[in-house]
Structure formats: structure tokens, C-alpha cells
Write a protein that holds these residues in place. Structure first.
Motif, PDB file in Angstrom:
ATOM      1  N   HIS A 113       0.831  -1.207   0.000  1.00  0.00           N
ATOM      2  CA  HIS A 113       0.000   0.000   0.000  1.00  0.00           C
ATOM      3  C   HIS A 113       0.868   1.259   0.000  1.00  0.00           C
ATOM      4  O   HIS A 113       0.581   2.227  -0.710  1.00  0.00           O
ATOM      5  CB  HIS A 113      -0.911   0.010   1.232  1.00  0.00           C
ATOM      6  CG  HIS A 113      -2.144  -0.821   1.082  1.00  0.00           C
ATOM      7  ND1 HIS A 113      -3.042  -0.640   0.050  1.00  0.00           N
ATOM      8  CD2 HIS A 113      -2.640  -1.837   1.844  1.00  0.00           C
ATOM      9  CE1 HIS A 113      -4.037  -1.503   0.180  1.00  0.00           C
ATOM     10  NE2 HIS A 113      -3.814  -2.240   1.251  1.00  0.00           N
ATOM     11  N   LEU A 114       1.913   1.232   0.805  1.00  0.00           N
ATOM     12  CA  LEU A 114       2.783   2.391   0.953  1.00  0.00           C
ATOM     13  C   LEU A 114       3.401   2.813  -0.378  1.00  0.00           C
ATOM     14  O   LEU A 114       3.530   4.013  -0.669  1.00  0.00           O
ATOM     15  CB  LEU A 114       3.885   2.064   1.959  1.00  0.00           C
ATOM     16  CG  LEU A 114       4.769   3.216   2.429  1.00  0.00           C
ATOM     17  CD1 LEU A 114       3.993   4.171   3.297  1.00  0.00           C
ATOM     18  CD2 LEU A 114       5.965   2.662   3.197  1.00  0.00           C
ATOM     19  N   LEU A 115       3.789   1.831  -1.190  1.00  0.00           N
ATOM     20  CA  LEU A 115       4.475   2.127  -2.450  1.00  0.00           C
ATOM     21  C   LEU A 115       3.548   2.056  -3.661  1.00  0.00           C
ATOM     22  O   LEU A 115       4.018   2.207  -4.795  1.00  0.00           O
ATOM     23  CB  LEU A 115       5.663   1.175  -2.627  1.00  0.00           C
ATOM     24  CG  LEU A 115       6.735   1.242  -1.535  1.00  0.00           C
ATOM     25  CD1 LEU A 115       7.878   0.284  -1.851  1.00  0.00           C
ATOM     26  CD2 LEU A 115       7.268   2.663  -1.367  1.00  0.00           C
ATOM     27  N   ALA A 116       2.261   1.847  -3.454  1.00  0.00           N
ATOM     28  CA  ALA A 116       1.317   1.795  -4.573  1.00  0.00           C
ATOM     29  C   ALA A 116       1.343   3.065  -5.433  1.00  0.00           C
ATOM     30  O   ALA A 116       1.184   2.979  -6.655  1.00  0.00           O
ATOM     31  CB  ALA A 116      -0.098   1.527  -4.065  1.00  0.00           C
ATOM     32  N   PRO A 117       1.531   4.267  -4.846  1.00  0.00           N
ATOM     33  CA  PRO A 117       1.600   5.467  -5.696  1.00  0.00           C
ATOM     34  C   PRO A 117       2.770   5.447  -6.681  1.00  0.00           C
ATOM     35  O   PRO A 117       2.776   6.223  -7.642  1.00  0.00           O
ATOM     36  CB  PRO A 117       1.758   6.609  -4.682  1.00  0.00           C
ATOM     37  CG  PRO A 117       1.149   6.084  -3.424  1.00  0.00           C
ATOM     38  CD  PRO A 117       1.502   4.627  -3.418  1.00  0.00           C
ATOM     39  N   MET A 118       3.752   4.580  -6.465  1.00  0.00           N
ATOM     40  CA  MET A 118       4.872   4.476  -7.399  1.00  0.00           C
ATOM     41  C   MET A 118       4.437   3.912  -8.748  1.00  0.00           C
ATOM     42  O   MET A 118       5.184   3.989  -9.731  1.00  0.00           O
ATOM     43  CB  MET A 118       5.979   3.588  -6.801  1.00  0.00           C
ATOM     44  CG  MET A 118       6.566   4.114  -5.506  1.00  0.00           C
ATOM     45  SD  MET A 118       7.327   5.754  -5.688  1.00  0.00           S
ATOM     46  CE  MET A 118       8.032   5.989  -4.058  1.00  0.00           C
ATOM     47  N   LEU A 119       3.258   3.339  -8.807  1.00  0.00           N
ATOM     48  CA  LEU A 119       2.736   2.802 -10.063  1.00  0.00           C
ATOM     49  C   LEU A 119       2.130   3.894 -10.951  1.00  0.00           C
ATOM     50  O   LEU A 119       1.789   3.637 -12.102  1.00  0.00           O
ATOM     51  CB  LEU A 119       1.661   1.746  -9.779  1.00  0.00           C
ATOM     52  CG  LEU A 119       2.159   0.427  -9.162  1.00  0.00           C
ATOM     53  CD1 LEU A 119       1.005  -0.359  -8.574  1.00  0.00           C
ATOM     54  CD2 LEU A 119       2.893  -0.398 -10.205  1.00  0.00           C
ATOM     55  N   GLU A 120       1.995   5.106 -10.418  1.00  0.00           N
ATOM     56  CA  GLU A 120       1.391   6.196 -11.176  1.00  0.00           C
ATOM     57  C   GLU A 120       2.442   6.920 -12.025  1.00  0.00           C
ATOM     58  O   GLU A 120       3.644   6.758 -11.831  1.00  0.00           O
ATOM     59  CB  GLU A 120       0.707   7.179 -10.226  1.00  0.00           C
ATOM     60  CG  GLU A 120      -0.336   6.538  -9.318  1.00  0.00           C
ATOM     61  CD  GLU A 120      -1.413   5.813 -10.096  1.00  0.00           C
ATOM     62  OE1 GLU A 120      -1.848   6.316 -11.166  1.00  0.00           O
ATOM     63  OE2 GLU A 120      -1.830   4.721  -9.660  1.00  0.00           O
ATOM     64  N   GLN A 121       1.974   7.735 -12.936  1.00  0.00           N
ATOM     65  CA  GLN A 121       2.882   8.455 -13.834  1.00  0.00           C
ATOM     66  C   GLN A 121       3.690   9.522 -13.101  1.00  0.00           C
ATOM     67  O   GLN A 121       4.773   9.894 -13.546  1.00  0.00           O
ATOM     68  CB  GLN A 121       2.081   9.099 -14.974  1.00  0.00           C
ATOM     69  CG  GLN A 121       1.482   8.089 -15.942  1.00  0.00           C
ATOM     70  CD  GLN A 121       0.826   8.761 -17.129  1.00  0.00           C
ATOM     71  OE1 GLN A 121       0.606   9.976 -17.145  1.00  0.00           O
ATOM     72  NE2 GLN A 121       0.506   7.975 -18.150  1.00  0.00           N
ATOM     73  N   ASN A 122       3.163  10.001 -11.982  1.00  0.00           N
ATOM     74  CA  ASN A 122       3.866  11.023 -11.203  1.00  0.00           C
ATOM     75  C   ASN A 122       4.134  10.479  -9.804  1.00  0.00           C
ATOM     76  O   ASN A 122       3.484  10.869  -8.836  1.00  0.00           O
ATOM     77  CB  ASN A 122       3.024  12.302 -11.131  1.00  0.00           C
ATOM     78  CG  ASN A 122       3.730  13.407 -10.363  1.00  0.00           C
ATOM     79  OD1 ASN A 122       4.946  13.516 -10.385  1.00  0.00           O
ATOM     80  ND2 ASN A 122       2.952  14.216  -9.652  1.00  0.00           N
ATOM     81  N   PRO A 123       5.102   9.575  -9.660  1.00  0.00           N
ATOM     82  CA  PRO A 123       5.357   8.960  -8.352  1.00  0.00           C
ATOM     83  C   PRO A 123       6.019   9.945  -7.394  1.00  0.00           C
ATOM     84  O   PRO A 123       6.742  10.855  -7.823  1.00  0.00           O
ATOM     85  CB  PRO A 123       6.301   7.804  -8.688  1.00  0.00           C
ATOM     86  CG  PRO A 123       7.012   8.250  -9.921  1.00  0.00           C
ATOM     87  CD  PRO A 123       6.020   9.059 -10.700  1.00  0.00           C
ATOM     88  N   PRO A 124       5.781   9.776  -6.097  1.00  0.00           N
ATOM     89  CA  PRO A 124       6.401  10.691  -5.118  1.00  0.00           C
ATOM     90  C   PRO A 124       7.873  10.401  -4.926  1.00  0.00           C
ATOM     91  O   PRO A 124       8.267   9.239  -4.787  1.00  0.00           O
ATOM     92  CB  PRO A 124       5.619  10.389  -3.831  1.00  0.00           C
ATOM     93  CG  PRO A 124       5.174   8.976  -3.991  1.00  0.00           C
ATOM     94  CD  PRO A 124       4.908   8.786  -5.453  1.00  0.00           C
ATOM     95  N   PRO A 125       8.721  11.425  -4.912  1.00  0.00           N
ATOM     96  CA  PRO A 125      10.143  11.210  -4.572  1.00  0.00           C
ATOM     97  C   PRO A 125      10.290  10.984  -3.062  1.00  0.00           C
ATOM     98  O   PRO A 125       9.458  11.447  -2.278  1.00  0.00           O
ATOM     99  CB  PRO A 125      10.821  12.520  -4.998  1.00  0.00           C
ATOM    100  CG  PRO A 125       9.765  13.381  -5.624  1.00  0.00           C
ATOM    101  CD  PRO A 125       8.441  12.821  -5.236  1.00  0.00           C
ATOM    102  N   PHE A 126      11.326  10.269  -2.689  1.00  0.00           N
ATOM    103  CA  PHE A 126      11.649  10.142  -1.264  1.00  0.00           C
ATOM    104  C   PHE A 126      12.363  11.408  -0.807  1.00  0.00           C
ATOM    105  O   PHE A 126      13.042  12.053  -1.594  1.00  0.00           O
ATOM    106  CB  PHE A 126      12.555   8.923  -1.039  1.00  0.00           C
ATOM    107  CG  PHE A 126      11.927   7.612  -1.400  1.00  0.00           C
ATOM    108  CD1 PHE A 126      10.863   7.092  -0.687  1.00  0.00           C
ATOM    109  CD2 PHE A 126      12.411   6.875  -2.483  1.00  0.00           C
ATOM    110  CE1 PHE A 126      10.303   5.878  -1.024  1.00  0.00           C
ATOM    111  CE2 PHE A 126      11.861   5.657  -2.831  1.00  0.00           C
ATOM    112  CZ  PHE A 126      10.796   5.152  -2.103  1.00  0.00           C
TER     113      PHE A 126
END
Length: 336
Positions: A113-126
Motif C-alpha cells: 500500500h505504501l508504495l502503490a503510488p509508485m505505479l502512477e505516472q507522477n510517483p512521489p520522490p523520497f
């Protein structure tokens, strides 16, 4: 690396194939909502049996949809979750990996769940702050990188999603409770009831939602118990949860100095919560990230993604696999 992902932690059977060069090739989720609806919640034994029935056909279907006849690794959810459901996914995933002679790895459900946004075109940077809100968890986590997780606060009793489900059941609404309450709340009148925003007057970042259920119960028992009252209570309950989560997120962002917020988990699909947190991030000139609604709930895509990055880093599980109904995300090893 091309990885098959299997998610069976609760009442959704999720299967996906992720390619580290081409991205997500195929994914599907079979939900057991209709099976459990008459009971008002998930029945673990029924959930396990349905995973057994559905998992292999879904794997076949995804291989055909992705037009692949082989994978380089298998990832499966190893916990937390219902132990019987976890065992189905883990045993099938490990067996497939053995038959195909490829590595396999058990994945922490909440890391998915935590890394699910990495599947989007605009993933969050660490780095970023993550709010994980689901049926089983409500946590604020500081994320420095993959495997670098610090829990800043969590629910001391019911998770937010669990509180939605139990409140919906109390009001006689359908299962699952989150969407039912959100839909009914649109018909509610504001300021008809006033519920507490629990633990927001105390320092710290922990949550407690059990008291909100008591608020609902007392007010419902003392009311006319008509449909309008039910809608009014649903609106105030939803707003109380949203306000509580927003206040805690604001506090955590100030404490950590972070300007990026990730929202994940099933409750993260709630539109009022998204609007409230979007306004919060606009106020502090920060950024907000969340996965598409279909990846907020349990799914195989997030497991395949995390599996791919961990397998690429040389991590894998041996044949003596284990599942853990309860396990902290802080115990995960970081990528080297």
C-alpha cells in the motif's frame, strides 16, 4: 525483471504482472464482497476457501492477458492479514516459483500500500510522510526510502476503515461500510450532530476511533431513528474521521518538516478525505500523492511492484516460507 504478484491477505484475490522496463502488464482483482455481505463482515474460513477457488484461474488469466508464458520471479503477500487467506497466496506463489525455477519473495502487505503510488505516472520522490488508512491499519509513517520506515503514530484500537464498517453495521447499512457511509453522507445536513475528534487535543500522533462508535450509538438510540437522521449521523461521523486524520497529518508534517504526503489504503479513496488533505497540502505549499482508486484497495499490482524491486536487489524467500498475521512494517530490511 518480470514478476507475478499475488495478494490474498483478506477478502480480495489480486493477481498482477509487473515488468521493470514496461511497467504494469496486467492486473485483476476478484472481490468477495457479495460472499461476506450477508454476514456484515469478512468470514475468514469463507475467504480462504474462495481464494483457493479463484487464485489459479486468475493467474492463468493474467498470463494470457499480459501475453507472457514465463516470469522471472513471484511475489506474494506474507502478512499482515488473515492467516488462512495468507497461506493460500503464499503456498500457491511459492509452489509456482518452485515449478518455474524462479525466485520468490514474501511481501509486507502495508509496504505494498505504501508504495502503490509508485505505479502512477507522477510517483512521489523520497522522503515523504505516508498516511496508511485501511480496514486493519491507520498509521502515519515517515518514509526515507524502500525499507526505511518509521511509524510515527497508529491507532490504539479500531482502524479508521474498521470504524467505518462497524458504524455502518450499527446504522443498518450495507457492507462494506466505508462506501455506504460516504454515499449516505451526501444526503446529510451539516451541524445536526457534534462528535468528538478523538485524541486531537492531546500531544502525539496516535489515533483512536472506538469512541466515535459510542458517539454514533448514543445519538442514534436517542434520535427518531429515521432515514434523515441516519444520513445526518453518517455525515458527521465521516467529517469527524476526516478532521481527525487531517489534524494528525498537519501535526506530523510540522514535526518532520516534510512537504510531501502520500495517502494509501482503502479509506484513502474517500473523496472528502482527499479534499481535506489536498487543502492541507495547499495551505503549506506541499505536494500530495495517492494511487488511483482501484489501487487503494487490496490488489496484486502493488505486491508485484514491491516484489520486483526487492527481487532485483537480490532479496528472496527460501522454501520454508512463513506468513505472519501481525508484523510491523518497521521490521522490514532496507534495500542496499
Amino acid at each position: 525483471m518480470r514478476v507475478l504478484g499475488i495478494e490474498t491477505s483478506c477478502d480480495e484475490t489480486g493477481v498482477a504482472i509487473y515488468d521493470t522496463e514496461q511497467g504494469l502488464l496486467a492486473h485483476t482483482v476478484y472481490t468477495q464482497i457479495a460472499l461476506h455481505a450477508e454476514y456484515g463482515g469478512v468470514v475468514p474460513e469463507l475467504a480462504s476457501r474462495d481464494h483457493v477457488r479463484k487464485l489459479i484461474p486468475l493467474v492463468r488469466q493474467m498470463m494470457q492477458t499480459a501475453e507472457v508464458d514465463s516470469v522471472d520471479g513471484v511475489a506474494y503477500t506474507a502478512g499482515p492479514g488473515l492467516i488462512g487467506a495468507l497461506l493460500v497466496g503464499a503456498s500457491v506463489g511459492r509452489s509456482l516459483a518452485w515449478a518455474w525455477q524462479v525466485p520468490a519473495i514474501g511481501i509486507h502487505h502495508m509496504e505494498g500500500h505504501l508504495l502503490a503510488p509508485m505505479l502512477e505516472q507522477n510517483p512521489p520522490p523520497f522522503p515523504f510522510l505516508a498516511l496508511l488508512v485501511s480496514g486493519g491499519h491507520t498509521q502515519l509513517i515517515a518514509v526515507e526510502g524502500v525499507g526505511h520506515y518509521e511509524i510515527l503514530g497508529e491507532s490504539l484500537d479500531d482502524a479508521a476503515g474498521e470504524a467505518f464498517d462497524k458504524t455502518a453495521k450499527l446504522l443498518g447499512l450495507a457492507y462494506p461500510g466505508g462506501p455506504a457511509i460516504a454515499k449516505l453522507a451526501t444526503q446529510g445536513r451539516p451541524n445536526q450532530f457534534k462528535f468528538s475528534r478523538p485524541m486531537t487535543q492531546k500531544p502525539g500522533l496516535d489515533f483512536s476511533f472506538s469512541g466515535l462508535k459510542t458517539n454514533v450509538l448514543v445519538n442514534w438510540q436517542q434520535s427518531k431513528q429515521d432515514e434523515q437522521t441516519k444520513a445526518d449521523i453518517a455525515l458527521e461521523f465521516e467529517q469527524a474521521v476526516v478532521d481527525t486524520l487531517t489534524i494528525k497529518c498537519r501535526r506530523a508534517l510540522k514535526q518532520t518538516g516534510l512537504k510531501r504526503l502520500v495517502i494509501a489504503g482503502g479509506v484513502g479513496a474517500n473523496q472528502h478525505l482527499r479534499m481535506g488533505l489536498a487543502q492541507l497540502m495547499q495551505d503549506i505549499r506541499g505536494e500530495i500523492f495517492y494511487p488511483r482508486p482501484e489501487f487503494c484497495t487490496d490488489n496484486g499490482a502493488m505486491i508485484a511492484y514491491v516484489g520486483a524491486i526487492r527481487l532485483q536487489a537480490g532479496q528472496s524467500s527460501d522454501f520454508s516460507f512463513q506468513v505472519q498475521p501481525r508484523c510491523s512494517i518497521e521490521a522490514l530490511s532496507a534495500l542496499r
